[in-house]
Scaffold this motif. Sequence first.
Motif, PDB file in Angstrom:
ATOM      1  N   MET A 191      -5.629  18.299 -10.110  1.00 59.78           N
ATOM      2  CA  MET A 191      -4.754  17.484  -9.664  1.00 59.78           C
ATOM      3  C   MET A 191      -4.416  17.843  -8.209  1.00 59.78           C
ATOM      4  SD  MET A 191      -2.085  16.409 -12.581  1.00 59.78           S
ATOM      5  CE  MET A 191      -2.542  16.084 -14.169  1.00 59.78           C
ATOM      6  N   MET A 202      -6.937  14.780   0.148  1.00 55.79           N
ATOM      7  CA  MET A 202      -6.665  13.484   0.764  1.00 55.79           C
ATOM      8  C   MET A 202      -5.981  13.672   2.182  1.00 55.79           C
ATOM      9  SD  MET A 202      -7.298  11.300  -1.514  1.00 55.79           S
ATOM     10  CE  MET A 202      -8.504  12.504  -2.146  1.00 55.79           C
ATOM     11  N   GLU A 214     -16.529   7.063   9.564  1.00 53.84           N
ATOM     12  CA  GLU A 214     -16.461   5.924   8.551  1.00 53.84           C
ATOM     13  C   GLU A 214     -17.810   5.906   7.738  1.00 53.84           C
ATOM     14  OE1 GLU A 214     -17.716   3.005  11.805  1.00 53.84           O
ATOM     15  OE2 GLU A 214     -15.229   2.503  12.051  1.00 53.84           O
ATOM     16  N   LEU A 215     -17.364   5.961   6.435  1.00 47.28           N
ATOM     17  CA  LEU A 215     -18.219   6.130   5.241  1.00 47.28           C
ATOM     18  C   LEU A 215     -18.285   4.696   4.494  1.00 47.28           C
ATOM     19  CD1 LEU A 215     -17.829   9.609   4.053  1.00 47.28           C
ATOM     20  CD2 LEU A 215     -19.457   8.671   5.529  1.00 47.28           C
ATOM     21  N   ARG A 257     -17.554   2.541   1.365  1.00 48.89           N
ATOM     22  CA  ARG A 257     -16.594   2.767   0.140  1.00 48.89           C
ATOM     23  C   ARG A 257     -17.132   3.653  -0.937  1.00 48.89           C
ATOM     24  NH1 ARG A 257     -12.451   2.754   2.015  1.00 48.89           N
ATOM     25  NH2 ARG A 257     -12.078   0.455   2.425  1.00 48.89           N
ATOM     26  N   ALA A 291       2.624  13.440 -13.256  1.00 47.87           N
ATOM     27  CA  ALA A 291       1.786  13.970 -12.192  1.00 47.87           C
ATOM     28  C   ALA A 291       0.409  13.335 -12.095  1.00 47.87           C
ATOM     29  CB  ALA A 291       1.725  15.354 -12.603  1.00 47.87           C
ATOM     30  N   LEU A 292      -0.064  13.053 -13.401  1.00 45.20           N
ATOM     31  CA  LEU A 292      -1.425  12.275 -13.322  1.00 45.20           C
ATOM     32  C   LEU A 292      -1.525  11.217 -12.804  1.00 45.20           C
ATOM     33  CD1 LEU A 292      -4.436  13.024 -14.735  1.00 45.20           C
ATOM     34  CD2 LEU A 292      -3.540  11.665 -16.781  1.00 45.20           C
ATOM     35  N   SER A 304      -0.993  11.248  -8.982  1.00 43.11           N
ATOM     36  CA  SER A 304      -2.321  12.038  -8.092  1.00 43.11           C
ATOM     37  C   SER A 304      -3.220  10.795  -8.167  1.00 43.11           C
ATOM     38  CB  SER A 304      -2.267  13.426  -8.681  1.00 43.11           C
ATOM     39  OG  SER A 304      -2.692  13.092 -10.197  1.00 43.11           O
ATOM     40  N   ILE A 309      -2.233   8.307  -5.653  1.00 44.40           N
ATOM     41  CA  ILE A 309      -2.370   8.746  -4.248  1.00 44.40           C
ATOM     42  C   ILE A 309      -4.002   8.645  -3.975  1.00 44.40           C
ATOM     43  CG2 ILE A 309      -2.265  10.693  -2.571  1.00 44.40           C
ATOM     44  CD1 ILE A 309       0.348  11.456  -3.846  1.00 44.40           C
ATOM     45  N   VAL A 310      -4.785   9.075  -4.820  1.00 47.61           N
ATOM     46  CA  VAL A 310      -6.423   9.470  -4.479  1.00 47.61           C
ATOM     47  C   VAL A 310      -6.880   7.828  -4.249  1.00 47.61           C
ATOM     48  CG1 VAL A 310      -8.488   9.990  -5.645  1.00 47.61           C
ATOM     49  CG2 VAL A 310      -6.333  11.680  -5.691  1.00 47.61           C
ATOM     50  N   LEU A 311      -6.426   7.273  -5.321  1.00 50.66           N
ATOM     51  CA  LEU A 311      -7.099   5.739  -5.005  1.00 50.66           C
ATOM     52  C   LEU A 311      -6.493   5.173  -3.741  1.00 50.66           C
ATOM     53  CD1 LEU A 311      -6.955   4.393  -8.872  1.00 50.66           C
ATOM     54  CD2 LEU A 311      -8.864   4.890  -7.243  1.00 50.66           C
ATOM     55  N   VAL A 345      -5.728   6.438  -1.188  1.00 49.93           N
ATOM     56  CA  VAL A 345      -6.229   7.111   0.270  1.00 49.93           C
ATOM     57  C   VAL A 345      -7.736   6.514   0.331  1.00 49.93           C
ATOM     58  CG1 VAL A 345      -7.364   9.018   1.117  1.00 49.93           C
ATOM     59  CG2 VAL A 345      -4.838   8.918   0.326  1.00 49.93           C
ATOM     60  N   LEU A 346      -8.611   6.555  -0.917  1.00 47.36           N
ATOM     61  CA  LEU A 346     -10.000   6.284  -1.128  1.00 47.36           C
ATOM     62  C   LEU A 346     -10.282   4.812  -0.633  1.00 47.36           C
ATOM     63  CD1 LEU A 346     -11.267   8.526  -3.794  1.00 47.36           C
ATOM     64  CD2 LEU A 346     -11.607   8.924  -1.175  1.00 47.36           C
ATOM     65  N   LEU A 347      -9.387   3.882  -1.151  1.00 52.89           N
ATOM     66  CA  LEU A 347      -9.731   2.538  -0.834  1.00 52.89           C
ATOM     67  C   LEU A 347      -9.111   2.014   0.413  1.00 52.89           C
ATOM     68  CD1 LEU A 347      -8.550   1.200  -4.526  1.00 52.89           C
ATOM     69  CD2 LEU A 347     -10.688   1.205  -3.521  1.00 52.89           C
ATOM     70  N   ASN A 348      -8.451   3.075   1.408  1.00 54.61           N
ATOM     71  CA  ASN A 348      -8.278   2.460   2.774  1.00 54.61           C
ATOM     72  C   ASN A 348      -8.925   3.341   3.729  1.00 54.61           C
ATOM     73  OD1 ASN A 348      -6.168   0.395   2.288  1.00 54.61           O
ATOM     74  ND2 ASN A 348      -5.092   1.899   0.700  1.00 54.61           N
ATOM     75  N   LEU A 349      -9.861   4.477   3.544  1.00 52.57           N
ATOM     76  CA  LEU A 349     -10.485   5.052   4.557  1.00 52.57           C
ATOM     77  C   LEU A 349     -11.307   4.116   5.121  1.00 52.57           C
ATOM     78  CD1 LEU A 349     -11.112   8.205   2.516  1.00 52.57           C
ATOM     79  CD2 LEU A 349      -9.862   8.128   5.012  1.00 52.57           C
ATOM     80  N   PRO A 350     -11.503   4.339   6.504  1.00 54.13           N
ATOM     81  CA  PRO A 350     -12.489   3.578   7.149  1.00 54.13           C
ATOM     82  C   PRO A 350     -13.901   3.399   6.866  1.00 54.13           C
ATOM     83  CG  PRO A 350     -11.824   5.480   8.493  1.00 54.13           C
ATOM     84  CD  PRO A 350     -11.050   5.524   7.204  1.00 54.13           C
ATOM     85  N   THR A 351     -14.424   2.175   6.859  1.00 55.49           N
ATOM     86  CA  THR A 351     -15.643   2.083   6.383  1.00 55.49           C
ATOM     87  C   THR A 351     -16.558   1.536   7.592  1.00 55.49           C
ATOM     88  OG1 THR A 351     -15.347  -0.119   5.613  1.00 55.49           O
ATOM     89  CG2 THR A 351     -15.500   1.507   4.016  1.00 55.49           C
ATOM     90  N   PRO A 352     -18.029   1.629   7.714  1.00 54.48           N
ATOM     91  CA  PRO A 352     -18.738   1.024   9.046  1.00 54.48           C
ATOM     92  C   PRO A 352     -18.579  -0.234   8.964  1.00 54.48           C
ATOM     93  CG  PRO A 352     -20.248   2.477   7.730  1.00 54.48           C
ATOM     94  CD  PRO A 352     -18.609   2.185   6.698  1.00 54.48           C
ATOM     95  N   THR A 353     -18.420  -0.682  10.543  1.00 55.37           N
ATOM     96  CA  THR A 353     -18.642  -2.238  10.838  1.00 55.37           C
ATOM     97  C   THR A 353     -19.871  -2.561  10.311  1.00 55.37           C
ATOM     98  OG1 THR A 353     -19.224  -1.510  12.916  1.00 55.37           O
ATOM     99  CG2 THR A 353     -16.686  -1.936  12.634  1.00 55.37           C
TER     100      THR A 353
END
Lengths: 243, 602
Positions: A103, A110, A123-124, A126, B9-10, B13, B16-18, B20-28
């Motif tokens: 955890m 992050m 940029e990666l 998804r 906590a589970l 966490s 938080i992980v989801l 972040v991962l769902l909002n990180l930039p992806t290529p155009t």
Amino acid sequence: MSILAKETGAEILKAVRAPEFILPTIFMPSLFYTIFGVVLNKGGNSAVYLLATYGVFAVMGPAIFGFGTGVASERERGWLELKRALPSPSYSYILAKLLTTLMFTAIALMPIYLIAGFGGNVELARGDWFSLFAIHLCATIPFVLIGVALGFSLNSGGAVALSNIVFLSLAILGGLWFPVFLFPEFMQTLANFMPSFHLAELALSIVDTSKECAIGYHTLTIFVMTLGFLALAIFAWLRQRSL
Amino acid sequence: MLQKSFYFALIVSTAIVLAVLLNLPTPTVSEANSQRKSPFRDNDLTLIKNASVFDGMTLIGQRDVELREGLITSIGHNIEAEDHNVIDAQNRVLIPGLIDAHTHSFGDALTLSLNFGVTSNIDMFSPNELINDMHEQRASLDYTEQADLFSAGMLATIDGGHGTQFGIPIQTINSPEQAEKWVAKRLEEGSDFIKLVYMPYSSYFKSIDRATAAAIIKQAHNKNLKVLAHVSSFAAAQELLDDGIDGFVHIFADEIASTEFIEQAKQQRVFVIPTLSVISSAAHHDHGRALSEDSAVKPYLQAGQAQQLAANIGSQKLPGFELEVALKNIELLAQAGVPILAGSDAPNPGTSYGASLHQEIELLTAAGLNAEQALSAATGTIAEHFDLEGRGLIKIGARADLVLLEGSEISANSSRSIAAIFKNGKQIARKKTPKETSNSTSKLLSGELSDFENGLSANAGNLRWTKTDDSMVDGLSTASIEHQQPLLSVQAHVKSGFMFPWAGASVFGEKVWDISHFSHLEFSFKGDPGSYQVMLFSSQLTGPPPSQNFFVKDSEDWATIKLDMSDFKGFNTSDFIGLAIVAGPAHGEFKYELDGVKLTDQ
């Protein structure tokens, strides 16, 4: 299951109540990444490269120190002997620590991803972000096993010293700070014996599709190494029980 | 309590992980495209439902068309959709991918062409390095964002003939004895057919003689290659017709064809690619500008395309290019049954890749073809006469290069209203005109581009005078400039080596300026007799810069040259980066002096 949940809950509470231990291991990798991957990155693609390798670096800290030094000092204080007298099964102690570590490493990753994505313009796709996360998270397991082996074998002073040496060796020789191809040849050979190297290569194969990567070789090697560390950890555990 | 902490906590966490991962930039999108995947659902199985099908020759009625792995696999009524990517084509016309029968594909040509539904280009001369890969590329059925290419490869011309001015190394042919070897070399290089330039009556260019032209035709026919000719006069066309030519890549526009010529062309099954778009440009009819403003075309023009379209060939109307004569000749030939094929001759000034073929189709209707014939001239008829197997027709087994048009009928300009483009069975995302990047363009306040009182810096906008020559585009011309207070002295040597050779002086800065508030460019000039030109540069330039020529007869006196800014055809006055006053395009050595260069508003 409920015992495991309670044990894990206890571990989490411990970590939250003594944040001075867990916070540095979470924020140091992000800080390093910001400096070397973003601020000092002039042009080049080091933001992408270091995202892959610093992710491995980030999970190494909590895994090795959490177990190495943590287990050693708890053992020294007689906490493990006391636990043996309790009704909870002994494996739940290890599993609870492992879950807690997972955890914390998940959360520790992050800020690095966020800094890479929004500060380093990485940029990666998804799916690639998720794959990268999966590899980084799984990387925790071999390091946890190394930590267990250290913690059960050494007293707390020795564990701190050796954990540091192991930690730094894995980081540097595994190519987490500088690319392995910059090393002299004998160090490149040495890198092949570092689990950190193989994990970093697998992470790199996701962020850099143009890179030639023997995914099968690295996966197999890290699997065999993990089995080796498991055997070592079990051996160390059994040995300390019999002392 | 402990258990709650764990689950809490589970959940935290994981959240938080989801998050972040769902909002990180992806290529155009453009970067995703470079991975060579269709941005549309890419299962290689598409069903186009209820389309009015134009099969390359005629409208055959409403059909369902199935595309599988790059080919047309089924045409019929009520085809059941299974795992298909279904496209509703109700009230739309499905036509074969368009073919441009006369291009010169440089740079982004193949990408730009496909963006307007042109899935194959036929080059009437391209440098060897361009044709090296074309056979392999056009055999592939993989996803691509480029049109396929067919080419004549090297053209047949003489030393100093048309074609040699482009600065590309040309293997010229000067006598009939060289024909056999010359043709064999083309076959070896992968030419699909032979193109020769025959302009015996041209006052600008030298030409191969008739015996050499005849020898090339004979040798090529021995090796089963067709021979197409660039001619600019009726007389030259008649001679090659007598010698057995297979087709003409332009219609002559100097004279109306004789009845005998038309009858003979029909008998010999000769075809004609009129290239009315480029004749219109030479005749300064501004069809290109109109096209660039067409609401179906404009949103898809890429950087520089609108300027290319707005330009005309030459600063004056070229003699021997009468659009009315060209249109009449096509009308007569078409009525007699001589096959007419659509070709744009892009990227000549006034034309641009892809877009201009739609103009050509419209101009063919102005020459009397009906809408179906004109569309066939850009699809099935080309495939038939160039033996392009599996292209230009909608039939089972053909390559799934298709264009879906808006509306259920076809008309002179319906081909440009594109609903969807399919290349190798996969839908292509059309590229829209990129947004203007520099919106911070400021007005150039002073028009004083230097009186050369204070060195080479202009008084306006941090501009500075330097030498300029075509060596920047691999030409061979050279120039040097010297500041001889209070004027600028220029030595220029204009040599063959680039399509539009130049050498002289230019003034450039580091910024884009808006000069739309100036109406004229004025300067004092003294120099050797000859032809000179003023070229204006913009940051979005592709192809030759908009220019005006001026001629000097007397080398003794200073002359004041005043040019109207609106005569720089195709120039975007809010995108000025510099200008050049140079010798050329005629070759030779020139010495001249400049002074008092300024933009004025009267």
